[in-house]
Design an enzyme around this catalytic site. Structure first.
Site, PDB file in Angstrom:
ATOM      1  N   LYS A 110      50.993  38.390  31.729  1.00  0.00           N
ATOM      2  CA  LYS A 110      51.673  39.672  31.905  1.00  0.00           C
ATOM      3  C   LYS A 110      52.811  39.832  30.902  1.00  0.00           C
ATOM      4  O   LYS A 110      53.021  40.912  30.351  1.00  0.00           O
ATOM      5  CB  LYS A 110      52.183  39.810  33.336  1.00  0.00           C
ATOM      6  CG  LYS A 110      51.060  40.073  34.320  1.00  0.00           C
ATOM      7  CD  LYS A 110      51.552  40.232  35.734  1.00  0.00           C
ATOM      8  CE  LYS A 110      50.406  40.571  36.678  1.00  0.00           C
ATOM      9  NZ  LYS A 110      50.791  40.527  38.072  1.00  0.00           N
ATOM     10  N   LYS A 189      38.322  42.160  30.954  1.00  0.00           N
ATOM     11  CA  LYS A 189      38.423  42.459  32.384  1.00  0.00           C
ATOM     12  C   LYS A 189      38.987  43.874  32.576  1.00  0.00           C
ATOM     13  O   LYS A 189      39.953  44.241  31.906  1.00  0.00           O
ATOM     14  CB  LYS A 189      39.378  41.434  33.026  1.00  0.00           C
ATOM     15  CG  LYS A 189      39.611  41.644  34.494  1.00  0.00           C
ATOM     16  CD  LYS A 189      40.897  40.998  34.988  1.00  0.00           C
ATOM     17  CE  LYS A 189      41.615  41.975  35.847  1.00  0.00           C
ATOM     18  NZ  LYS A 189      42.539  41.715  36.789  1.00  0.00           N
ATOM     19  N   LYS A 192      44.304  47.793  35.222  1.00  0.00           N
ATOM     20  CA  LYS A 192      45.260  48.898  35.018  1.00  0.00           C
ATOM     21  C   LYS A 192      46.132  48.610  33.809  1.00  0.00           C
ATOM     22  O   LYS A 192      46.473  49.489  33.045  1.00  0.00           O
ATOM     23  CB  LYS A 192      46.165  49.034  36.244  1.00  0.00           C
ATOM     24  CG  LYS A 192      45.506  49.667  37.423  1.00  0.00           C
ATOM     25  CD  LYS A 192      46.353  49.413  38.681  1.00  0.00           C
ATOM     26  CE  LYS A 192      45.510  48.872  39.803  1.00  0.00           C
ATOM     27  NZ  LYS A 192      46.172  47.865  40.626  1.00  0.00           N
TER      28      LYS A 192
END
Ligand code: ADP
Ligand code: TRP
Length: 321
Positions: A110, A189, A192
């Site tokens: 992230k 993948k 969002k």
């Protein structure tokens, strides 16, 4: 059997969320004691826009209900409406080894994608462990990407049990192998945060734009192609009937699969698949007071269960004097 899972309201839910998690969750409504919640506290690690988070939470609730979740047959709530989870997360964090957290790849991924490296983002798996352990869940259906977080929850539960005596059920992950990872438009993948999604409730032109944007290779129509390494085929597989899938597979293998036509067929399949749910979602969104009523009722139910575990935990660790 207690089955529990949560989903972040951090953006429009997409078909990866649906096939990887939501569909399985909803299917457990009839045969288990099901707990489903919208993890707004987790979403705060990446969403710092009040409007976006609040609307995203109501939308995610409408999504679940529209897709068939019946709040009378499960416990359905918003994470932050049960503040007990934060107390448990703190208690668990005091026995979570730093090394365990440092090994979590989701944090590094992230941060690499540009999300701020906050302490909340780092300790995200501890809050997730608290989510699971607070309700003494037996099974947790999630996509493959959450497997490591489940292992962290199990490790923390075991550490707690050996330190303070048997307290928590050790949760089992339930990962569907057939739809373990739904690919996005670009073949990575679907997520969002990668901007490569097909949102569940998209329709008309915007949906067409997405489907036509699914990346494919430049093999000529008449040449044989490998369906199993084709991004378009993987998404098609989720919607087509077994008979049609077999036909299209044969076209890939024998030559004659035209990506453009398959995309148009997929467009219709997606549109039809979610048609009923799309109507229901609009009805729920038109009545936010009703949505809040359902969620608050669910939170009351969840809090009763949470209180029992937290009371035991407080006693076990010596917070009851
Ligand atoms: P996103 O990556 O889009 O932010 P979340 O992390 O909120 O999605 O995931 C919500 C649930 O959906 C999790 O159980 C996750 O494993 C599942 N999920 C998300 N993306 C996919 C995907 N592409 N394929 C399968 N499952 C997925
Ligand atoms: N981390 C999960 C995700 O991003 C969401 C989540 C939070 C969750 N708490 C949970 C999933 C508890 C299952 C159980 O998808």
């Amino acid at each position: 059997m207690k089955i529990l899972s949560g989903i972040q309201p951090s953006g429009q839910l997409h078909i990866g969320n649906y096939f990887g998690a939501m569909k399985t969750m909803i299917s457990h409504m009839e045969d288990s004691d099901l707990y489903v919640f919208i993890v707004d506290l987790h979403a705060l690690t990446s969403v710092h826009d009040r409007q976006k988070l609040a609307i995203g939470t109501l939308e995610a609730a409408a999504d679940f209900l529209a897709l068939g979740l019946d709040p009378d047959k499960c416990t359905f709530w918003v994470q932050s409406d049960v503040p007990e989870v934060c107390e448990l997360a703190w208690i668990l964090s005091t026995l979570t080894p730093m090394g365990l957290m440092e090994r979590c790849h989701s944090y590094k991924d992230k941060v690499a994608k540009g999300i701020d490296a906050s302490h909340g983002l780092f300790s995200y798996p501890v809050l997730m462990a608290a989510d699971i352990l607070l309700y003494q869940a037996d099974r947790v259906p999630v996509g493959k990407d959450q497997k490591q977080h489940l292992e962290v929850a199990r490790d923390i539960a075991q550490k707690f049990n050996t330190t303070f005596g048997e307290t928590f059920v050790i949760p089992e992950p339930a990962i569907s192998e057939t739809t373990a990872i739904v690919p996005g438009l670009d073949g990575q993948k679907m997520s969002k945060s990668y901007g490569n999604t097909i949102p569940i409730f998209l329709e008309g032109k915007p949906l067409k734009k997405k489907v036509m944007a699914i990346e494919t290779d430049a093999t000529p129509v008449e040449d044989p192609k490998d369906p199993d390494s084709c991004n378009l085929f993987s998404i098609f597989k989720l919607f087509a009937s077994p008979e049609r899938l077999e036909e299209v597979r044969n076209l890939y293998l024998g030559g004659g699969a035209a990506y453009g036509y398959i995309k148009l067929e997929l467009l219709d399949l997606i549109s039809d698949y979610f048609a009923e749910a799309r109507k229901k979602k609009a009805e729920y969104l038109a009545d936010p007071a009703m949505l809040r009523f359902i969620l608050h009722k669910g939170a009351d139910k969840a809090r009763e269960k949470a209180a029992v575990t937290l009371d035991l935990v407080r006693e076990r660790v010596g917070l009851k004097y």
